[in-house]
Design an enzyme around this catalytic site. Structure first.
Site, PDB file in Angstrom:
ATOM      1  CB  THR A   1      -0.910   0.037   1.253  1.00  0.00           C
ATOM      2  OG1 THR A   1      -0.095   0.261   2.413  1.00  0.00           O
ATOM      3  CG2 THR A   1      -1.699  -1.243   1.431  1.00  0.00           C
TER       4      THR A   1
ATOM      5  CB  ALA B   1       1.852  -0.202   6.613  1.00  0.00           C
TER       6      ALA B   1
ATOM      7  CB  VAL C   1       7.978  -0.147   8.381  1.00  0.00           C
ATOM      8  CG1 VAL C   1       8.008   1.382   8.360  1.00  0.00           C
ATOM      9  CG2 VAL C   1       7.237  -0.653   9.616  1.00  0.00           C
ATOM     10  CE  LYS C   2       5.721   1.093  -0.688  1.00  0.00           C
ATOM     11  NZ  LYS C   2       4.438   1.203  -1.383  1.00  0.00           N
ATOM     12  CB  VAL C   3      11.149   4.389   5.026  1.00  0.00           C
ATOM     13  CG1 VAL C   3      10.714   3.870   6.389  1.00  0.00           C
ATOM     14  CG2 VAL C   3      12.341   3.588   4.517  1.00  0.00           C
TER      15      VAL C   3
END
Ligand code: E4P
Length: 218
Positions: free
Chosen positions: A27, A56, A82-84
């Site tokens: 996402t 996310a 975790v998306k950064v």
């Protein structure tokens, strides 16, 4: 090759998961906004449907804020990645979160040099955006070839190449030929992979011939 589905639409995810082709979900803030739902709630629901990694994305732009948001997102479910973004602060947060055992997906990658940095920062996934490169007249798939080749030179890198911003089935086939680990597909692209007009035409002909025999198999 793993297929992730690139959406926050839970009905789509459930339907595609039933086909047995969904190894994970990605996402981004735009996709969550489109769902009209709260980030934590939609991510929790996706994680209850799909066992594989569910990306996310943080929305803070400083590393401390990314860490705070990243830790919050990681607590939602064990399969949250975790998306950064691929910024200095993003890579700082990536190193820290990866060190804590959280899978990190570094997104918005547009160069091989950036992909190299993400691997050095311990990312679980690097997300190069092929469609957006194509849009500006650069061959997106050339970047995938470069990253796959570079990572293969360093077996200590554990980062998987996650081909993002996929627009059509040819992107998927090209990425698979290059040996990319993952492609994240909009639902329409995943569905399009099943289709070929000659399959439909051939099946119709077989069934018409079969009907003339008046046989049943079982
Ligand atoms: C996935 O991780 C990306 O956010 C997504 O593939 C971007 O796709 P787009 O370029 O079609 O928005």
């Amino acid at each position: 090759m793993k297929f992730f589905v690139d959406t926050a639409d839970i009905a789509e995810i459930r339907a595609l998961a039933e086909l047995g082709m969904v190894d994970g979900v990605t996402t981004n803030p735009s996709l969550v906004a489109k769902s009209g739902r709260k980030m934590a709630e939609v991510i929790a629901e996706i994680c209850s449907v799909v066992a594989g990694p569910v990306s996310a994305e943080v929305t803070a732009t400083d590393s401390q804020g990314m860490l705070r948001e990243g830790r919050f997102l990681a607590r939602i479910a064990p399969n949250v990645a975790v998306k950064v973004p691929l910024t200095v602060d993003g890579l700082r947060a990536c190193r820290e979160l990866s060190g804590e055992g959280t899978a990190v997906n570094v997104t918005l990658c547009f160069s091989a040099a950036q992909a190299l940095l993400a691997a050095k920062a311990g990312a679980a996934f690097i997300s190069p955006f092929v469609g957006r490169l194509d849009d500006v007249g650069q061959e997106g798939m050339d970047l995938i070839a470069e990253i796959v080749a570079i990572y293969a030179n360093y077996p200590n890198f554990r980062t998987e190449v996650l081909v993002a911003s996929v627009r059509h089935p040819i992107h998927v086939v090209q990425a698979a030929k290059l040996g990319a680990h993952v492609a994240t597909l909009p639902p329409g692209v995943l569905r399009a992979l099943f289709n070929h007009p000659l399959t439909d035409k051939g099946l119709a002909a077989f069934l018409a011939d079969w009907a003339r025999t008046n046989q049943t198999i079982a």
